[in-house]
Enzyme design. Structure first.
Site, PDB file in Angstrom:
ATOM      1  CE1 TYR A   1      36.647  36.133  29.436  1.00 15.27           C
ATOM      2  CE2 TYR A   1      35.262  34.440  30.377  1.00 15.27           C
ATOM      3  CZ  TYR A   1      35.896  35.662  30.480  1.00 15.27           C
ATOM      4  OH  TYR A   1      35.773  36.382  31.625  1.00 15.27           O
TER       5      TYR A   1
ATOM      6  CG  ASP B   1      32.952  41.546  38.209  1.00 16.77           C
ATOM      7  OD1 ASP B   1      31.976  41.000  37.642  1.00 16.77           O
ATOM      8  OD2 ASP B   1      33.666  40.954  39.045  1.00 16.77           O
TER       9      ASP B   1
ATOM     10  CG  ASP C   1      42.447  52.774  28.368  1.00 17.93           C
ATOM     11  OD1 ASP C   1      41.618  53.018  27.459  1.00 17.93           O
ATOM     12  OD2 ASP C   1      43.660  53.027  28.242  1.00 17.93           O
TER      13      ASP C   1
ATOM     14  CE  LYS D   1      44.423  49.831  25.156  1.00 17.78           C
ATOM     15  NZ  LYS D   1      44.545  51.062  25.970  1.00 17.78           N
TER      16      LYS D   1
ATOM     17  CG  ASP E   1      34.758  38.801  33.240  1.00 19.13           C
ATOM     18  OD1 ASP E   1      33.746  38.557  33.917  1.00 19.13           O
ATOM     19  OD2 ASP E   1      35.920  38.532  33.615  1.00 19.13           O
TER      20      ASP E   1
HETATM   21  C1  IPM Z   1      30.930  36.229  34.587  1.00 23.18           C
HETATM   22  C2  IPM Z   1      31.894  35.385  35.353  1.00 23.18           C
HETATM   23  C3  IPM Z   1      32.437  34.293  34.446  1.00 23.18           C
HETATM   24  C4  IPM Z   1      33.126  34.975  33.277  1.00 23.18           C
HETATM   25  C5  IPM Z   1      33.371  33.304  35.151  1.00 23.18           C
HETATM   26  C6  IPM Z   1      32.693  32.620  36.315  1.00 23.18           C
HETATM   27  C7  IPM Z   1      33.957  32.283  34.208  1.00 23.18           C
HETATM   28  O1  IPM Z   1      32.902  36.160  35.881  1.00 23.18           O
HETATM   29  O2  IPM Z   1      29.917  35.680  34.098  1.00 23.18           O
HETATM   30  O3  IPM Z   1      31.184  37.423  34.455  1.00 23.18           O
HETATM   31  O4  IPM Z   1      34.293  35.337  33.378  1.00 23.18           O
HETATM   32  O5  IPM Z   1      32.478  35.140  32.231  1.00 23.18           O
HETATM   33 MG    MG Z   2      32.695  38.216  35.556  1.00 16.32          MG
END
Ligand code: IPM
Ligand code: MG
Length: 372
Positions: free
Chosen positions: A146, A256, A228, A196, A252
């Site tokens: 990032y 999710d 993974d 990894k 990240d």
């Molecule tokens: C998160 C989001 C952010 C990230 C985006 C919006 C840049 O997905 O906070 O997980 O990737 O960190």
């Molecule tokens: Mg995210």
């Protein structure tokens, strides 16, 4: 009487409507406790860009600088709408990453939690949920791909290319590992280290540092897992996890997935802590498709308030009350559109109705001061 300044960055999409519910709860917390909050709203994200030409304008920076904590909603536009903003000024690159960088909020805590009674929200079978899911993803938030150097151009063969750098120094790795060990030490004393190292040198260094840090926490168990494999096990046996630590990009993606196993990213609040400043935000995006419809689930935003009370203001008891109030509302048979289909035996709540129900539950609970 304690007094705190909170910068309020409602943002884009569903941000303003879920932030409104978070403020509802903050106001109630003020009434129930010996504390006052000075709320400092500021433009942040695409809305800020359209108003000022900058997604993280100077005025907002000044407000955040002076705040004791920052509460952030959601930012971002639909894929098509995003094209109206130059790539480097888009809210993610132009506001969110600069916010993380400015306050060096390297430690991101993302609880993934679903009590057994709410197993029906999850796409997983009840026997996989067992006694409930209760884990925390500890994500490094200011390093790795990032934030590494980026380069684009045309190579010797005339082909367009891109280069992005995954960079960590040992200090960055050490401090996030300490955060994760300390959390695991307060919980079940098991830390899953996600990496990894069979491919990435960054993971090899990460694991080396972990070997150096681990002896400082002698009664802790460390389990190493490739990222993974961790993705698979989060689906197959999420209850085996308690604290999971990982670098930025892995965090990240897996966080999710954490939202996925709960049934919705709407159940994913988070705390982003630096040594001097912290900010709090839902882990999800701005859901432009449902913005303004009063159907978004404000759980992640209200949960972020709970995390702020605990981490920035030492109000652990009131934070727990907020969690219990939210779970209590679901426990009473209510739900939101992201979690359930109408007609599935639940009573559907709109965004503001959910906030009202949580506020009503919270009002019934004794406050820390015992003055409720
Ligand atoms: C998160 C989001 C952010 C990230 C985006 C919006 C840049 O997905 O906070 O997980 O990737 O960190
Ligand atoms: Mg995210």
């Amino acid at each position: 009487m304690k007094h705190y300044k909170i910068a309020i960055l409602a943002g884009d999409g569903i941000g303003p409507e879920i932030t409104k519910e978070a403020i509802k709860i903050l106001k109630l917390v003020e009434q129930r406790n010996a504390v006052t909050f000075e709320l400092l709203p500021a433009l942040f994200g695409a809305c800020a860009y359209f108003e000022t030409g900058d997604a993280f304008p100077r005025e907002t920076i000044e407000i955040c600088d002076q705040a004791d904590a920052i509460l952030k909603g959601t930012i971002g536009l639909s894929h098509e709408e995003s094209k109206k903003i130059p790539v480097d000024k888009q809210p993610e690159r132009g506001a969110l990453l600069p916010l993380r960088r400015r306050y060096n909020t390297y430690a991101n805590f993302r609880p993934v939690s679903l009590p057994r009674q709410l197993a029906h929200f999850s796409p997983l079978k009840p026997e996989i949920i067992g006694d409930g899911i209760d884990l925390v993803i500890v994500r490094e938030l200011v390093g790795g791909l990032y934030f590494g150097a980026k380069e684009t151009g045309v190579n010797d063969q005339g082909l367009r290319y891109v280069k992005e750098t995954l960079e960590y120094d040992e200090g960055q790795i050490r401090r996030i590992l300490h955060q994760a060990f300390r959390l695991a030490n307060r919980r079940k004393k098991v830390l899953h280290n996600i990496h990894k190292s069979n491919v990435l040198k960054s993971s090899v260094l990460w694991n080396e540092i972990l070997e150096e840090v681990a002896p400082e926490y002698p009664d802790m168990e460390v389990v190493h897992l490739l990222v993974d494999a961790a993705a698979t096990l989060l689906c197959l046996k999420p209850t085996q996890f308690d604290v999971m630590v990982m670098e930025n990009m892995f965090g990240d993606i897996l966080s999710d997935q954490g939202g996925g196993i709960l049934g919705s990213l709407g159940l994913m609040p988070s705390a982003c802590l630096g040594d001097e400043k912290a900010y709090y935000e839902p882990s999800h995006g701005s859901a432009p498709d449902i913005a303004g419809k009063n159907i978004a689930n404000p759980y992640s935003m209200i949960g972020s308030v709970a995390m702020m009370l605990e981490n920035s203001f030492g109000m652990d008891r009131e934070a727990k009350n907020i969690w219990d109030a939210m779970q209590g509302v679901f426990g009473d048979g209510y739900s939101t559109a992201d979690l359930s289909k109408s007609g599935s035996g639940v009573t559907m709540l709109s965004t503001d109705e959910f906030g009202d129900k949580v506020a009503a539950k919270l009002s019934e609970m004794p406050s820390a001061a015992g003055t409720a």
